[in-house]
Design a protein around this motif. Sequence first.
Motif, short mmCIF file in Angstrom:
data_model
loop_
_atom_site.label_atom_id
_atom_site.label_comp_id
_atom_site.label_asym_id
_atom_site.label_seq_id
_atom_site.Cartn_x
_atom_site.Cartn_y
_atom_site.Cartn_z
N VAL A 218 0.82 -1.21 0.00
CA VAL A 218 0.00 0.00 0.00
C VAL A 218 0.86 1.26 0.00
N ARG A 219 1.90 1.27 0.82
CA ARG A 219 2.74 2.47 0.90
C ARG A 219 3.34 2.81 -0.46
N ASP A 220 3.89 1.82 -1.15
CA ASP A 220 4.52 2.10 -2.44
C ASP A 220 3.50 2.50 -3.49
N VAL A 221 2.29 1.93 -3.42
CA VAL A 221 1.23 2.33 -4.34
C VAL A 221 0.91 3.80 -4.15
N LEU A 222 0.83 4.23 -2.90
CA LEU A 222 0.50 5.62 -2.61
C LEU A 222 1.60 6.56 -3.08
N LEU A 223 2.86 6.17 -2.86
CA LEU A 223 3.98 7.03 -3.24
C LEU A 223 4.08 7.16 -4.75
N THR A 224 4.05 6.04 -5.45
CA THR A 224 4.14 6.09 -6.92
C THR A 224 2.88 6.71 -7.51
N GLY A 225 1.74 6.43 -6.88
CA GLY A 225 0.48 6.97 -7.39
C GLY A 225 0.44 8.48 -7.34
N LYS A 226 0.98 9.06 -6.27
CA LYS A 226 1.00 10.52 -6.16
C LYS A 226 1.88 11.13 -7.25
N ALA A 227 3.02 10.51 -7.52
CA ALA A 227 3.89 11.01 -8.57
C ALA A 227 3.23 10.91 -9.94
N CYS A 228 2.56 9.78 -10.18
CA CYS A 228 1.89 9.60 -11.48
C CYS A 228 0.73 10.56 -11.64
N GLU A 229 0.05 10.89 -10.53
CA GLU A 229 -1.03 11.88 -10.59
C GLU A 229 -0.48 13.22 -11.05
N ALA A 230 0.72 13.59 -10.55
CA ALA A 230 1.34 14.85 -10.96
C ALA A 230 1.71 14.83 -12.43
N VAL A 231 2.10 13.67 -12.94
CA VAL A 231 2.43 13.53 -14.37
C VAL A 231 1.19 13.76 -15.22
N ARG A 232 0.05 13.22 -14.79
CA ARG A 232 -1.18 13.29 -15.60
C ARG A 232 -1.97 14.58 -15.41
N ALA B 195 -3.97 2.12 -13.29
CA ALA B 195 -3.69 3.43 -13.89
C ALA B 195 -2.23 3.82 -13.66
N VAL B 196 -1.72 3.53 -12.46
CA VAL B 196 -0.32 3.83 -12.17
C VAL B 196 0.61 3.01 -13.05
N MET B 197 0.32 1.73 -13.20
CA MET B 197 1.18 0.88 -14.01
C MET B 197 1.15 1.26 -15.48
N ARG B 198 0.03 1.81 -15.94
CA ARG B 198 -0.03 2.26 -17.34
C ARG B 198 0.97 3.40 -17.57
N VAL B 199 1.18 4.23 -16.56
CA VAL B 199 2.17 5.30 -16.68
C VAL B 199 3.58 4.74 -16.55
N ASP C 137 13.33 -7.34 -16.98
CA ASP C 137 12.49 -8.51 -16.72
C ASP C 137 11.08 -8.10 -16.31
N ALA C 138 10.97 -6.98 -15.58
CA ALA C 138 9.66 -6.49 -15.14
C ALA C 138 8.99 -5.62 -16.19
N GLU C 139 9.64 -5.45 -17.33
CA GLU C 139 9.12 -4.65 -18.44
C GLU C 139 8.93 -3.19 -18.03
N LEU C 140 9.84 -2.71 -17.20
CA LEU C 140 9.86 -1.30 -16.82
C LEU C 140 10.90 -0.59 -17.69
N PRO C 141 10.63 0.63 -18.13
CA PRO C 141 11.48 1.30 -19.12
C PRO C 141 12.80 1.81 -18.56
N VAL C 142 13.90 1.27 -19.03
CA VAL C 142 15.23 1.71 -18.63
C VAL C 142 15.59 2.97 -19.39
N GLY C 143 16.07 3.97 -18.66
CA GLY C 143 16.45 5.23 -19.30
C GLY C 143 17.92 5.28 -19.59
N LYS C 144 18.68 6.01 -18.78
CA LYS C 144 20.12 6.18 -18.98
C LYS C 144 20.88 5.67 -17.75
N VAL C 145 22.13 5.34 -17.97
CA VAL C 145 23.08 5.18 -16.87
C VAL C 145 23.77 6.53 -16.68
#
Length: 320
Positions: free
Chosen positions: A113-127, A175-179, A210-218
């Motif tokens: 739940v905690r991580d859902v809330l943290l990532t969800g708040k960030a994704c809300e700001a994106v949208r 909705a969060v995972m779609r972002v 493996d989790a199909e999350l988008p890798v950006g830069k090193v």
Amino acid sequence: MSRLQVVSGKGGTGKTTVAAALALALATEGRRTLLVEVEGRQGIAQLFETEALPYEERKIAVGPGGGEVFALAIDAERALLDYLQMFYKLGSAGRALKKLGAIDFATTIAPGVRDVLLTGKACEAVRRREKHGGYTYDYVVMDAPPTGRITRFLNVNDEVAGLARIGPIHNQAQAVMRVLKSPETAVHLVTLLEEMPVQETADGIAELRDAELPVGKVIVNMVRPHVLDEAAVRAASGDHRDAVAKTLAVAGIARGTKLVEPLLEQAAEHAQRVELEREQRAVLTGLDVPAYELPFLGDGADIAGLYRLAKELRKQGVDA
């Protein structure tokens, strides 16, 4: 460029400093960037030499090109109260639950739940959009948990969506995972040119893929200039010791002959570091991920240093 920029890295690599510099680099030409903290350490406030960030978006800096940087420290309990109000219209009842300790229980004990809330708040700001239809923020930069926890942190919404198969929690997680799994997101990993951080970066990239999350830069941080290589050290330590001593004497350094050995020892250590860094660069190149390099700041990561790093990121193509 992806609108949600997630910055992770092994402890000690300077990921918070890099996240702050990235937010500054993106805040150009009138753009607005939100810099988000999720670990409760108030590292952003310390870097920008401001008071502790509250649970609200506050302007903390102006970008090199005239944009604006806002910052937010996401608190899981406050985010849960927002969530309860948004989906269940609890209002004062939600505040009563907080007094009873139910909010703390939910964010501490309930799986994910905690991580859902943290990532969800960030994704809300994106949208989020303004009345005129444009986005509130051009970019959201998240100072995320370390590399060893980043995949689980970002992917926890999938786990929660699997547990709650219907209803608002399920819909929110989806909705969060779609972002997070879209081109809107890029997960950057900060490293040093040292064996352990580079290995953790390689492992982190494999887990993200493996989790199909988008890798950006090193982002290779704290890069020191190369002054000597092994060939130069061998030349100086061979038949040229007298020449080194004479050079010191010409430079006006008294008793220069006594400095020859210590100088050669330091030069040898430098050459060894150069060789080790060369090996680690080769490992990073083999990961097939684009990289940025940021210089070591001898004076520390103060505000002037952040602007210097932001300038370096712009030079290397951030938002190009």
